[in-house]
Scaffold this motif. Structure first.
Motif, mmCIF file in Angstrom:
data_model
loop_
_atom_site.group_PDB
_atom_site.id
_atom_site.type_symbol
_atom_site.label_atom_id
_atom_site.label_comp_id
_atom_site.label_asym_id
_atom_site.label_seq_id
_atom_site.Cartn_x
_atom_site.Cartn_y
_atom_site.Cartn_z
ATOM 1 N N ILE A 787 0.849 -1.198 0.000
ATOM 2 C CA ILE A 787 0.000 0.000 0.000
ATOM 3 C C ILE A 787 0.887 1.252 0.000
ATOM 4 N N ALA A 788 0.458 2.260 -0.730
ATOM 5 C CA ALA A 788 1.189 3.532 -0.774
ATOM 6 C C ALA A 788 1.364 4.084 0.636
ATOM 7 N N SER A 789 2.537 4.668 0.911
ATOM 8 C CA SER A 789 2.873 5.084 2.274
ATOM 9 C C SER A 789 1.960 6.176 2.810
ATOM 10 N N GLU A 790 1.387 6.992 1.910
ATOM 11 C CA GLU A 790 0.525 8.077 2.384
ATOM 12 C C GLU A 790 -0.888 7.607 2.708
ATOM 13 N N ASP A 791 -1.214 6.376 2.333
ATOM 14 C CA ASP A 791 -2.556 5.832 2.568
ATOM 15 C C ASP A 791 -2.502 4.984 3.838
ATOM 16 N N ARG A 792 -3.148 5.437 4.919
ATOM 17 C CA ARG A 792 -2.917 4.807 6.218
ATOM 18 C C ARG A 792 -4.175 4.268 6.895
ATOM 19 N N MET A 793 -5.332 4.375 6.261
ATOM 20 C CA MET A 793 -6.557 3.880 6.886
ATOM 21 C C MET A 793 -7.351 3.042 5.899
ATOM 22 N N TRP A 794 -7.856 1.932 6.391
ATOM 23 C CA TRP A 794 -8.623 1.009 5.555
ATOM 24 C C TRP A 794 -10.034 0.901 6.110
ATOM 25 N N GLU A 795 -10.983 1.125 5.227
ATOM 26 C CA GLU A 795 -12.393 0.913 5.555
ATOM 27 C C GLU A 795 -12.953 -0.139 4.605
ATOM 28 N N PRO A 796 -12.935 -1.405 4.997
ATOM 29 C CA PRO A 796 -13.405 -2.476 4.111
ATOM 30 C C PRO A 796 -14.879 -2.285 3.754
ATOM 31 N N SER A 797 -15.210 -2.691 2.540
ATOM 32 C CA SER A 797 -16.606 -2.607 2.098
ATOM 33 C C SER A 797 -17.376 -3.817 2.600
ATOM 34 N N GLU A 798 -18.661 -3.669 2.726
ATOM 35 C CA GLU A 798 -19.483 -4.714 3.329
ATOM 36 C C GLU A 798 -19.634 -5.938 2.442
ATOM 37 N N GLU A 799 -19.599 -5.733 1.113
ATOM 38 C CA GLU A 799 -19.935 -6.842 0.231
ATOM 39 C C GLU A 799 -18.742 -7.717 -0.138
ATOM 40 N N GLY A 800 -17.519 -7.399 0.334
ATOM 41 C CA GLY A 800 -16.336 -8.104 -0.144
ATOM 42 C C GLY A 800 -15.856 -9.236 0.732
ATOM 43 N N PHE A 801 -14.862 -9.954 0.208
ATOM 44 C CA PHE A 801 -14.120 -11.000 0.911
ATOM 45 C C PHE A 801 -15.045 -12.068 1.499
ATOM 46 N N ARG A 802 -15.932 -12.576 0.673
ATOM 47 C CA ARG A 802 -16.889 -13.589 1.138
ATOM 48 C C ARG A 802 -16.230 -14.934 1.431
ATOM 49 N N GLN A 803 -15.076 -15.229 0.756
ATOM 50 C CA GLN A 803 -14.441 -16.537 0.935
ATOM 51 C C GLN A 803 -13.053 -16.446 1.559
ATOM 52 N N LEU A 804 -12.630 -15.254 1.968
ATOM 53 C CA LEU A 804 -11.264 -15.073 2.450
ATOM 54 C C LEU A 804 -11.043 -15.807 3.779
ATOM 55 N N LYS A 805 -9.992 -16.633 3.809
ATOM 56 C CA LYS A 805 -9.680 -17.416 5.002
ATOM 57 C C LYS A 805 -8.386 -16.963 5.680
ATOM 58 N N ARG A 806 -7.495 -16.363 4.911
ATOM 59 C CA ARG A 806 -6.221 -15.927 5.486
ATOM 60 C C ARG A 806 -5.892 -14.538 4.962
ATOM 61 N N LEU A 807 -5.617 -13.615 5.891
ATOM 62 C CA LEU A 807 -5.270 -12.243 5.548
ATOM 63 C C LEU A 807 -3.927 -11.905 6.178
ATOM 64 N N VAL A 808 -2.953 -11.507 5.334
ATOM 65 C CA VAL A 808 -1.609 -11.164 5.783
ATOM 66 C C VAL A 808 -1.339 -9.707 5.417
ATOM 67 N N ILE A 809 -1.002 -8.900 6.411
ATOM 68 C CA ILE A 809 -0.684 -7.487 6.178
ATOM 69 C C ILE A 809 0.689 -7.193 6.769
ATOM 70 N N GLU A 810 1.597 -6.703 5.922
ATOM 71 C CA GLU A 810 2.903 -6.230 6.374
ATOM 72 C C GLU A 810 3.046 -4.799 5.861
ATOM 73 N N ASP A 811 2.851 -3.837 6.754
ATOM 74 C CA ASP A 811 2.790 -2.434 6.327
ATOM 75 C C ASP A 811 3.193 -1.535 7.486
ATOM 76 N N ARG A 812 4.358 -0.915 7.385
ATOM 77 C CA ARG A 812 4.858 -0.102 8.486
ATOM 78 C C ARG A 812 4.116 1.221 8.644
ATOM 79 N N TYR A 813 3.323 1.613 7.623
ATOM 80 C CA TYR A 813 2.604 2.892 7.688
ATOM 81 C C TYR A 813 1.117 2.722 8.017
ATOM 82 N N PHE A 814 0.657 1.514 8.106
ATOM 83 C CA PHE A 814 -0.748 1.225 8.378
ATOM 84 C C PHE A 814 -1.088 1.674 9.809
ATOM 85 N N GLU A 815 -2.144 2.528 9.947
ATOM 86 C CA GLU A 815 -2.480 3.084 11.262
ATOM 87 C C GLU A 815 -3.820 2.604 11.800
#
Length: 916
Positions: A787-815
């Motif tokens: 993710i771009a370093s200036e983008d620091r907040m995530w607001e997931p949408s309601e309709e997504g990731f219906r089958q996601l079982k594993r989520l990996v995030i490595e981001d030093r700027y994520f707030e």
């Protein structure tokens, strides 16, 4: 090994002569068809054979005859094919080769006719000797047996076949030893550094006991740092130190990959200093497993600081002298054999049940008694019995063999016990098992690599409508279920990632493979290998060696393995003599930065080529390798596949896996390549409709956008990869919301079968996750500095990731992120790494009923606090345990263990697309 030889020859005949459009049309096809039919008949006899395993006479002799005849015929056929394809330029020479082939086929038909009749005679005589009732039992007839007689024969119900040793199954016995070790590690008041040793023979359970101690929750809570290293006989000091450093201060694999050679050399020079620095001031536990010499201990003991804070070192060794040399006074634990009750309990645990008919319990206890309390022997025999039919005849046969093999208490006696498990393997698994001998001792074998090697060797039987790698996976699972190999790494969903084999079982592989003239493992031996004058199918060089003598004795070998460095100039001198090679898996080095590896062009039988640590720049002149299945070249820095090499690669009709550090051209693909399933790393500019429509069955793809010219419209050409299951994109700066989608529906039409997606250094926006979340079958998403370093907040949408079982995030700027459980309704695993500024994990994750694991590495203490609260709430809501794993934190502190478990270290699993 007759089955493997027959299967391999059948495959060679089918590949070259029995295709609808054969590569080499010949006039005497009927001879080839007859030979193939004879071989198929012999193969079927082996598969259905009920010959008793203690029959070491006529059956063993005819198997050896069949093996030698099949291997010799295949070698002669392949040598003639080499001459035809490479050397026979004129019609006269070509005709001479064809005439010699005719003679080979004629002789082979005659030989197999004779051997087929001989085999039929032996099996018929053996069945006649059984008598009518036993012949009926052999074929499953039970109607004529009265109840009492049925109980005493093999017509009872089959036992539960669950012989796999689960990683969480409890250890049997050694309770006193366990408590003694725990006392010495955490309960004694002594603050100075102490060394505790476990000593005993191979297979007695030293590593199992050490692992039980190491994973105990009170150990993980008591020590700040833990590390485990397996030393082995041929230890490498630098590798040991780097392994220990990796355990106590793990670095992400991507960062390790990016570091230059200069830093790598500096790190090696300072390994001892770095390890000592990482341990200084920490209360640590170091486990050194399978240490064989005092020299190995002396080489590293200076790295362990004594800060008088209760740190401990735990050793395991077969040698009492080594254990006592390293241990503090009175700190050596001698491993006992199991007593009768413990042995029977272990047998039942491995077998998978505790109650047996009286006749089987009596035989079983007799078998267990003859194992003399050795856990390895009990485990293997119980696993063996769980796999065969519940028959008193067969159980008695095992009991008789155990009594014959178990003589004394030496390692040689144990090897004879292990041989019993090998001898009773089905014919199609024996070559698979012996193949483990090509790998070094204590080597962790990647499953993907292993199944591709097995497929390339040719000893697996083809199954209709299934590829060889699927067949290989089934064989591997069978070996795991029989406790002959064990799973050392699993993916988040339990799939096998890596395999290991016990040292004693590897010794058995080496002995039997040498006996069958299959393998010559070039190790530190007193007799130079090139003086043995034995031609073997497989060559494995597990230590440094001079390649040149190989040309005199192994020119008919079919595979060459060398995990250690070979000079590429030496390799060029070697390959022209090895005309029959199918598998080349070697590590090359060179003093030059540019090399021409043109000798590969002469290896026309190649099916698997893996060249590792190649020069930075090289040309690889290729023949149109019609048999190539896996083509892997990875350099120390950048290995590039250009247009001239690419044109040769795409003319390989059987190619399934193409892995190069960077592919800048694939030439002109004029036909549809339906076998190609894996490509990495493809330059992003090659992502075109024209290419993707010509590789319609691609399942795994790695994209490199380092030199991308911002033609992001190519991203939507992925719509043509309808069978793609795994996609990895690195260094391609993408803004999905700004790419014209041309009316493509992410929810239905775009990558409909994609299950795994990884972004690395792609400069995405968190808003792009709205589209990614719409992928209908996405199960794994990895965002590693994506993710771009200036983008620091995530607001997931309601309709997504219906089958996601594993989520990996490595981001030093994520707030921050505003998420609720409904955003990830079936999530099982959440992994956060290097999230330095992240303040919290949303409390809504406690509402995800499928969540099983939260894994944290280099996150803040407040994130751990959130994970613990979610863990508590999850338990209160659902009564289930949520596992929290922690590696390193940005802020020190004392962590209070909540209900459930917190583990302070965990191995990072490999997530790249490399197949070697």
């Amino acid at each position: 090994m007759a089955y493997a030889a027959v299967t391999s020859l059948m495959g060679t005949l089918s590949l070259h002569f029995l295709q609808p459009q054969p590569r080499l049309p010949i006039q005497y096809k009927q001879q080839i068809v007859s030979l193939h039919g004879n071989l198929g008949f012999i193969q079927e006899i082996f598969e259905k054979s009920e010959i008793a395993y203690d029959d070491v006479g006529a059956m063993k002799d005819v198997e050896a005859e069949i093996r030698d005849a099949a291997f010799e015929a295949e070698e002669r056929i392949e040598l003639e094919l080499t001459t035809i394809y490479l050397e026979a330029k004129g019609w006269t020479k070509r005709l001479a080769c064809l005439l010699r082939l005719h003679g080979i086929f004629k002789q082979a038909v005659k030989q197999t006719d004779y051997l087929k009749k001989k085999l039929i005679k032996i099996t018929s005589e053996k069945q006649l000797a059984k008598g009518p009732s036993q012949r009926g039992l052999l074929h499953g007839s039970t109607s004529s047996q009265p109840d009492l007689e049925r109980e005493n024969n093999i017509t009872v119900s089959k036992f539960l076949k669950n012989a796999s040793i689960k990683s969480d199954s409890g250890m049997v016995g050694c309770n006193e030893e366990f408590e003694t070790i725990m006392d010495q590690l955490i309960r004694q008041s002594a603050q100075q550094l102490q060394v505790v040793s476990i000593v005993g023979m191979g297979g007695i359970g030293k590593t199992t006991l050490a692992r039980k101690v190491y994973e105990d929750s009170s150990i993980t809570f008591h020590f700040d740092k833990r590390a485990w290293v397996t030393v082995s006989q041929e230890y490498n000091k630098e590798q040991m130190l780097q392994c220990l450093i990796g355990c106590v201060n793990a670095t992400s694999r991507d960062e390790l990959h990016e570091q230059s050679n200069e830093f790598h050399e500096q790190r090696q020079r300072n390994s001892k200093e770095n390890l000592r620095k990482h341990l200084m001031g920490q209360r640590y536990l170091i486990v050194m497993d399978d240490i064989w010499s005092t020299t190995a201990w002396d080489s590293v003991q200076g790295c362990f600081p004594n800060d008088n804070n209760g740190s401990r070192i735990l050793l395991t060794s077969r040698l009492k002298m080594v254990a006592e040399y390293a241990s503090s006074s009175n700190s050596t634990i001698n491993m006992p054999f199991l007593d009768a009750n413990e042995s029977w309990n272990l047998f039942c645990n491995v077998f998978g049940q505790t109650e047996f008919l009286s006749v089987f319990e009596q035989i079983g206890r007799d078998i267990v008694k003859k194992c003399n309390g050795l856990p390895l022997a009990i485990t293997l025999v119980a696993s063996l019995l769980s796999k065969i039919e519940a028959a008193t005849e067969k159980w008695n046969n095992v009991a008789k063999n155990v009594s014959r093999y178990v003589i004394g208490d030496s390692n040689d006696a144990c090897l004879r016990i292990l041989y019993l498990s090998y001898d009773q393997l089905p014919h199609h698994l024996k070559a698979c098992f012996l193949y483990f001998g090509v790998f070094p001792e204590d080597y962790e074998i990647h499953v993907k690599k292993l199944v591709r090697l097995w497929a390339a060797e040719g000893f697996l039987r083809a199954v209709d409508h299934r590829n060889m790698e699927e067949v290989a996976m089934e064989c591997l699972q069978d070996l795991v279920d029989r406790s002959l190999v064990f799973v050392s790494k699993q993916s988040y969903n339990g799939k096998m990632k890596a395999i290991r084999i016990h040292d004693l079982l590897r010794d058995l592989c080496l002995r039997e493979a040498r006996h069958e003239n299959l393998l010559n493992a070039i190790e530190d031996e007193k007799l130079p290998f090139y003086k043995k004058k034995i031609s073997c199918r497989w060559i494995s060089a597990t230590s440094g060696f001079d390649l040149f003598p190989l040309t005199n004795c192994f020119h008919k070998s079919h595979s060459l393995h060398s995990p250690n460095s070979c000079d590429s100039v030496n390799v060029e001198c070697l390959f022209p003599h090895f005309k029959l090679l199918r598998v080349v898996d070697i590590k090359c080095t060179s003093s030059y930065g540019y090399e021409v590896l043109n000798v590969v062009a002469n290896l026309i039988h190649l099916r698997y080529l893996a060249l590792r640590s190649c020069p930075e720049y090289f040309d690889l002149e290729l023949f149109e390798h019609l048999n190539m299945q896996s083509f892997i070249v990875c350099g120390a820095h950048t290995t590039t596949l250009g247009s001239s090499e690419a044109s040769g690669v795409l003319k390989m009709p059987l190619l399934r896996n193409l892995c190069i550090e960077r592919i800048v051209s694939l030439g002109t693909l004029s036909v549809v390549h339906r076998n190609l399933e894996c490509i990495s790393w493809l330059d992003s500019k090659l992502c075109t409709k024209d290419l993707f429509t010509r590789i319609p069955n691609l399942k795994k793809l790695g994209i490199d956008g380092t030199y991308c010219e911002n033609d992001l419209g190519r991203f939507y050409d992925f719509v043509h990869l309808r069978h793609l299951e795994e996609l990895s994109i690195r260094k391609w700066h993408i803004n999905l919301n700004s790419i014209p989608c041309s009316g493509i529906s992410w929810a239905t039409s775009f990558l409909p079968n994609l299950k795994k997606l990884k972004f690395f250094k792609t400069n995405l926006a968190w808003s792009d996750m709205r589209l990614i979340g719409m992928l209908p079958n996405l199960e794994v998403l990895k965002l590693k500095r994506a993710i771009a370093s200036e983008d620091r907040m995530w607001e997931p949408s309601e309709e997504g990731f219906r089958q996601l079982k594993r989520l990996v995030i490595e981001d030093r700027y994520f707030e921050r992120w505003n998420a609720v459980g409904d955003n990830f309704p079936v999530l099982e695993c959440l992994e956060l790494s290097y999230c330095k500024f992240l303040q919290e994990i949303p409390s809504g994750f406690a509402d995800i009923t499928t969540l099983a694991l939260i894994k944290l590495n280099w996150c803040r203490k407040c994130v751990l606090a959130c994970a613990k609260l979610i863990q508590e709430e999850y338990y209160n809501n659902y009564g289930n345990s949520l596992l929290v794993r922690v590696e390193n934190m940005y802020y020190d502190g004392t962590y209070i263990q909540p209900r459930g478990r917190i583990i302070l270290d965990v191995e990072e699993e490999s997530d790249d697309l490399w197949v070697d």
